[in-house]
Write an enzyme that holds these catalytic residues in place. Structure first.
Site, short mmCIF file in Angstrom:
data_model
loop_
_atom_site.label_atom_id
_atom_site.label_comp_id
_atom_site.label_asym_id
_atom_site.label_seq_id
_atom_site.Cartn_x
_atom_site.Cartn_y
_atom_site.Cartn_z
N ASN A 1 0.87 -1.18 0.00
CA ASN A 1 0.00 0.00 0.00
C ASN A 1 0.90 1.23 0.00
O ASN A 1 1.43 1.62 1.04
CB ASN A 1 -0.89 -0.05 1.25
CG ASN A 1 -1.83 1.14 1.34
OD1 ASN A 1 -1.78 2.06 0.52
ND2 ASN A 1 -2.67 1.11 2.35
N HIS B 1 -12.69 3.21 0.54
CA HIS B 1 -12.69 2.20 1.63
C HIS B 1 -13.47 0.95 1.22
O HIS B 1 -13.95 0.21 2.07
CB HIS B 1 -13.34 2.75 2.92
CG HIS B 1 -12.55 3.81 3.62
ND1 HIS B 1 -13.14 4.83 4.30
CD2 HIS B 1 -11.22 3.98 3.77
CE1 HIS B 1 -12.22 5.62 4.84
NE2 HIS B 1 -11.03 5.10 4.52
N GLU C 1 -8.09 -5.31 5.53
CA GLU C 1 -7.96 -4.98 4.12
C GLU C 1 -6.83 -5.78 3.47
O GLU C 1 -6.91 -6.16 2.31
CB GLU C 1 -7.71 -3.48 3.95
CG GLU C 1 -8.94 -2.66 4.31
CD GLU C 1 -8.63 -1.20 4.56
OE1 GLU C 1 -8.85 -0.40 3.65
OE2 GLU C 1 -8.20 -0.85 5.67
#
Ligand code: ADP
Length: 390
Positions: free
Chosen positions: A9, A173, A378
């Protein structure tokens, strides 16, 4: 075949990484590179052997990734890399294997997310150079919202802005909302396609999503992550007239206004103290009025948004809290649900105080619609979607 996926990320000055089993969700190694591009750039590794922080000599993301490669456990070589990408525009409705055409597509979406997509692309480019033999997958924050109905995604502005440039609501999100909504279906013993929930992801960024028939049908964030509920440093919804007023009456530039609404507003702007909910809870308990005001506005607007998002549902099977605040703050959950009695949402103070730990996440009182505290994951979602594609 090994099931280990390296999840990356990449942000503008940071890089989060984790080695995650795409089947079991086990995480064996993770870390964070911070202050990239600055003199004090450093990378911290977390593994079963403990934590270690090292300086990054040239401050570059690629160096951080190559330092991470050397630390990867030898017996858990990743079979692919999954990248979190913020904006997929209208083109990317699900995760995709990355090739040059996909990279160009992500680059096109940069105009919609100039703060995020270029950094994501930089992370992908570095990972492709360092791991040329591994398949790489892009998982989009917007993808779960790609089925929003037209009435939910249009702004009431001249339609040619949508037709020509894709100005519309996209939502973010998505990976987190998708994950917790699936978990909620499991907890409620329902099939995901027949579950109707509202999930509130409350971290530094905050958003709320209504999920029906396995899809997001409306969400609080818009074309950018600035729309919606109050966040750590972002304002959420404001009258757009304020932007003209700031420009005309205060002679502020576009850049200054962007900075004000993105980085100096929200909890920080209201409290003048902090963007961190823990700090605000402590301060308000000690009588800090700004902290109390920030918490009051945060909770009221959140309750209002949750209520508004029920219009697209036939019934409400559960309200979900997730993210750092949603998973840990009993005060916020209590204050929000205290304002939602009309939706038959009532939290139980004891269960709420335990973050639902002893009750499979349930924190509601008898007779209430279920209220669930579900830790988001996630990284696992990205790993499992990456594994599914290779
Ligand atoms: P990010 O969006 O950067 O991933 P997180 O999901 O970790 O952020 O959420 C960070 C927020 O969670 C901060 O406002 C932090 O204060 C809040 N938080 C974490 N633990 C608690 C707690 N025990 N009580 C209240 N707020 C908390």
């Amino acid at each position: 075949m090994s099931r280990w996926i390296l999840v990356l990320n990449a942000g503008s000055s940071s890089l989060k990484f984790a080695l995650v089993n795409g089947t079991t969700a086990e995480e064996s190694f993770s870390g964070l590179a911070e202050c990239l591009g600055a003199g004090d750039a450093r990378v911290t590794f977390h593994s079963e052997h403990g934590n270690q922080t090292l300086p990054i000599s040239d401050g570059a993301m690629e160096t951080a990734i190559s330092m991470m490669m050397e630390k990867l456990p030898l017996d858990r070589h990743p079979v692919a890399i999954g990248h979190r990408v913020v904006h997929g525009g209208e083109r990317f409705r699900q995760a995709v294997l990355i090739d040059d055409d996909v990279l160009a597509g992500i680059d096109v979406c940069s105009s919609l997310a100039p703060l995020h997509n270029p950094a994501n692309l930089q992370g992908i480019a570095a990972a492709r150079r360092l791991f040329p033999d591994l398949p790489q997958v892009a998982v989009f924050d917007t993808a779960f919202h790609s089925g929003l109905p037209e009435k939910a995604y249009h702004y009431a502005i001249p339609i040619e802005l949508y037709d020509k440039f894709g100005v519309r609501r996209y939502g973010f999100h998505g990976t987190s909302h998708h994950y917790v909504a699936m978990q909620a279906a499991d907890i409620l013993h329902r099939s995901f396609n027949e579950t109707q929930v509202i999930s509130a992801h409350l971290g530094n960024g905050c958003s709320v999503t209504a999920v029906k028939s396995g899809q997001s049908i409306d969400t609080s964030m818009g074309m950018t992550p600035l729309e919606g509920v109050v966040m750590g440093t972002r304002s959420g919804d404001v009258d757009p007239g304020i932007i003209f007023w700031l420009a005309e009456q205060q002679a502020m530039s576009v850049e200054e206004i962007g900075d004000l609404l993105n980085k100096k507003s929200g909890l920080l702007g209201l409290s003048t103290l902090s963007n961190d909910m823990r700090t605000l809870e402590e301060a308000s308990a000690n009588g800090h009025q700004g902290a109390q005001l920030a918490i009051d506005v945060f909770c009221y607007r959140l309750a209002k948004t949750i209520s508004a998002l029920t219009v697209g549902l036939d019934r409400l099977d559960a309200l979900i809290f997730t993210g750092g605040i949603g998973e840990n703050s009993r005060l916020i959950r209590q204050t929000v649900t205290d304002q939602l009695a009309l939706l038959n949402l009532f939290s139980d103070p004891d269960k709420n105080a335990n973050n639902g730990d002893n009750t499979k996440g349930h924190i509601e009182r008898d007779g209430s619609v279920p209220i669930l505290v579900i830790p988001t994951d996630e990284e696992y979602m990205i790993a499992s979607q990456t594994l599914a594609l290779i």
